[in-house]
Design an enzyme around this catalytic site. Structure first.
Site, PDB file in Angstrom:
ATOM      1  CB  SER A   1       3.941 -18.428  57.229  1.00 38.77           C
ATOM      2  OG  SER A   1       3.119 -18.850  56.155  1.00 38.77           O
TER       3      SER A   1
ATOM      4  CE1 TYR B   1      -0.347 -19.231  60.801  1.00 38.21           C
ATOM      5  CE2 TYR B   1       0.063 -18.804  58.476  1.00 38.21           C
ATOM      6  CZ  TYR B   1       0.383 -19.459  59.648  1.00 38.21           C
ATOM      7  OH  TYR B   1       1.446 -20.323  59.677  1.00 38.21           O
TER       8      TYR B   1
HETATM    9  N1  LIG Z   1       2.728 -26.494  58.794  1.00 43.08           N
HETATM   10  C1  LIG Z   1       2.861 -25.536  57.887  1.00 43.08           C
HETATM   11  O1  LIG Z   1       2.585 -25.730  56.679  1.00 43.08           O
HETATM   12  C2  LIG Z   1       3.358 -24.193  58.322  1.00 43.08           C
HETATM   13  C3  LIG Z   1       3.668 -23.269  57.306  1.00 43.08           C
HETATM   14  C4  LIG Z   1       4.156 -22.016  57.677  1.00 43.08           C
HETATM   15  C5  LIG Z   1       4.361 -21.716  59.013  1.00 43.08           C
HETATM   16  N2  LIG Z   1       4.048 -22.632  59.969  1.00 43.08           N
HETATM   17  C6  LIG Z   1       4.262 -22.253  61.375  1.00 43.08           C
HETATM   18  O2  LIG Z   1       4.974 -23.281  62.039  1.00 43.08           O
HETATM   19  C7  LIG Z   1       4.702 -23.214  63.430  1.00 43.08           C
HETATM   20  C8  LIG Z   1       4.362 -24.607  63.948  1.00 43.08           C
HETATM   21  O3  LIG Z   1       3.115 -24.987  63.397  1.00 43.08           O
HETATM   22  P1  LIG Z   1       2.772 -26.483  62.973  1.00 43.08           P
HETATM   23  O4  LIG Z   1       2.468 -26.478  61.527  1.00 43.08           O
HETATM   24  O5  LIG Z   1       3.776 -27.401  63.511  1.00 43.08           O
HETATM   25  O6  LIG Z   1       1.364 -26.675  63.718  1.00 43.08           O
HETATM   26  P2  LIG Z   1       0.918 -27.616  64.915  1.00 43.08           P
HETATM   27  O7  LIG Z   1       1.261 -29.030  64.624  1.00 43.08           O
HETATM   28  O8  LIG Z   1      -0.499 -27.255  65.164  1.00 43.08           O
HETATM   29  O9  LIG Z   1       1.848 -27.142  66.128  1.00 43.08           O
HETATM   30  C9  LIG Z   1       1.620 -25.939  66.801  1.00 43.08           C
HETATM   31  C10 LIG Z   1       2.435 -25.961  68.074  1.00 43.08           C
HETATM   32  O10 LIG Z   1       2.250 -24.707  68.716  1.00 43.08           O
HETATM   33  C11 LIG Z   1       1.891 -24.912  70.056  1.00 43.08           C
HETATM   34  N3  LIG Z   1       1.010 -23.861  70.538  1.00 43.08           N
HETATM   35  C12 LIG Z   1      -0.115 -23.382  69.981  1.00 43.08           C
HETATM   36  N4  LIG Z   1      -0.667 -22.458  70.777  1.00 43.08           N
HETATM   37  C13 LIG Z   1       0.142 -22.353  71.860  1.00 43.08           C
HETATM   38  C14 LIG Z   1       0.113 -21.602  73.046  1.00 43.08           C
HETATM   39  N5  LIG Z   1      -0.879 -20.728  73.310  1.00 43.08           N
HETATM   40  N6  LIG Z   1       1.113 -21.751  73.939  1.00 43.08           N
HETATM   41  C15 LIG Z   1       2.113 -22.606  73.700  1.00 43.08           C
HETATM   42  N7  LIG Z   1       2.208 -23.380  72.610  1.00 43.08           N
HETATM   43  C16 LIG Z   1       1.218 -23.243  71.703  1.00 43.08           C
HETATM   44  C17 LIG Z   1       1.200 -26.274  70.087  1.00 43.08           C
HETATM   45  O11 LIG Z   1       1.407 -26.874  71.380  1.00 43.08           O
HETATM   46  P3  LIG Z   1       0.286 -27.101  72.507  1.00 43.08           P
HETATM   47  O12 LIG Z   1      -1.048 -27.151  71.825  1.00 43.08           O
HETATM   48  O13 LIG Z   1       0.680 -28.398  73.153  1.00 43.08           O
HETATM   49  O14 LIG Z   1       0.465 -25.926  73.412  1.00 43.08           O
HETATM   50  C18 LIG Z   1       1.970 -27.037  69.041  1.00 43.08           C
HETATM   51  O15 LIG Z   1       3.091 -27.664  69.600  1.00 43.08           O
HETATM   52  C19 LIG Z   1       3.576 -22.194  63.604  1.00 43.08           C
HETATM   53  O16 LIG Z   1       4.115 -20.958  64.013  1.00 43.08           O
HETATM   54  C20 LIG Z   1       3.008 -22.078  62.199  1.00 43.08           C
HETATM   55  O17 LIG Z   1       2.386 -20.834  61.987  1.00 43.08           O
HETATM   56  C21 LIG Z   1       3.549 -23.855  59.660  1.00 43.08           C
END
Ligand SMILES: NC(=O)c1ccc[n+]([C@@H]2O[C@H](COP(=O)([O-])OP(=O)(O)OC[C@H]3O[C@@H](n4cnc5c(N)ncnc54)[C@H](OP(=O)(O)O)[C@@H]3O)[C@@H](O)[C@H]2O)c1
Length: 249
Positions: free
Chosen positions: A140, A154
């Site tokens: 991130s 985080y």
């Molecule tokens: N969106 C942004 O602006 C942003 C920016 C920087 C980095 N990121 C990173 O991108 C990645 C994806 O995040 P997102 O933004 O797409 O958020 P999201 O929509 O909340 O997706 C998170 C995903 O992680 C899975 N997850 C969470 N806890 C888990 C666990 N214990 N075991 C297995 N799967 C788990 C969830 O699946 P289930 O709940 O079905 O298990 C879901 O598919 C993360 O690493 C986040 O830190 C996002």
């Protein structure tokens, strides 16, 4: 040539959209998360839209570390190997340190760092055996600097993930194993759906398109989308803390 790509956290947000965009590029997919109903729906959607595309799904909680190894090995057996693993599953919970929410900060630390470590170990076990593979870690832009308030833990986990990746890259330089660290800025997903006014927030499709482009090019490191996150990331990393603090919200 179509690759076989394993994505964790493929049930929503960036993981789900990466699956869509990789499928459109002709890749086969190994998808995992806890919400398997959503994975099955996505599998149907992708196999209908791209009839040649093979999609396999498995339930995985990345905090069940034994299961991480079992699921990754099972996917490698299904497909006869894995070309790329995207360590994406993550949590965005958190509270300022010392305000009584160790539970939230611990959950984020364990899922985002220890869970990512387990995934990296499981992926590297397969890549070492194959003597090739592409490890992709989703960090991130918040990893650029220590962050205040709800983002402190985080950001620390995301810096940890980036260092894990760089350590692995330092070891495998010159081999057929490659490592990419992706530093997304603000991209719409379930993680931030309740956050209303965020500067530079882009749609899931646009943000993930920048991620997929960097991943396909196997860039060692990419802040995405490039505007504004390349200059903002540089400023965050290099400005004196009192000035960087103004960029942190
Ligand atoms: N969106 C942004 O602006 C942003 C920016 C920087 C980095 N990121 C990173 O991108 C990645 C994806 O995040 P997102 O933004 O797409 O958020 P999201 O929509 O909340 O997706 C998170 C995903 O992680 C899975 N997850 C969470 N806890 C888990 C666990 N214990 N075991 C297995 N799967 C788990 C969830 O699946 P289930 O709940 O079905 O298990 C879901 O598919 C993360 O690493 C986040 O830190 C996002």
């Amino acid at each position: 040539m179509g690759k076989t790509i394993l994505i964790t956290g493929a049930s929503s947000g960036l993981g789900e959209e990466m699956a869509r965009q990789f499928a459109a590029l002709g890749h086969d997919l190994a998808l995992c998360a806890r919400r398997t109903d959503r994975l099955e729906r996505l599998k149907k959607e992708l196999e209908t839209a791209h009839p040649g595309c093979r999609v396999e799904c498995r339930a995985l909680d990345v905090n069940d570390h034994d299961a991480v190894f079992e699921v990754f090995r099972a996917f490698a057996d299904d497909f006869g190997g894995l070309d790329r693993v995207v360590v994406n599953a993550g949590l965005g919970k958190g509270a300022p340190l010392g305000t009584g929410r160790f539970d939230a900060n611990r959950d984020t630390a364990v899922t985002n760092f220890v869970g990512a470590l387990a995934q990296t170990e499981a992926a590297m076990e397969i890549f070492r055996r194959q003597e090739r593979g592409h490890l992709v870690m989703i960090s991130s832009v918040s990893a650029m600097r220590g962050m205040p308030k709800t983002v402190t833990t985080y950001a620390a986990t995301k810096a940890g993930v980036a260092h894990l990746a760089e350590g692995v890259r330092a070891e495998v330089l010159g081999t057929q194993i490659t490592v990419s660290v992706i530093y997304p800025g603000y991209i719409r997903s379930e993680m931030n759906e309740r956050v209303k006014h965020v500067p530079f927030m882009v749609s899931t499709e646009k943000g993930v398109s920048a991620m997929v482009d960097a991943i396909e090019k196997e860039k060692a490191s990419a802040r995405v989308p490039a505007w504004p996150w390349v200059p903002v990331g540089f400023a965050l990393r290099h400005l004196p803390l009192p000035l960087a603090r103004r960029l942190m919200g």
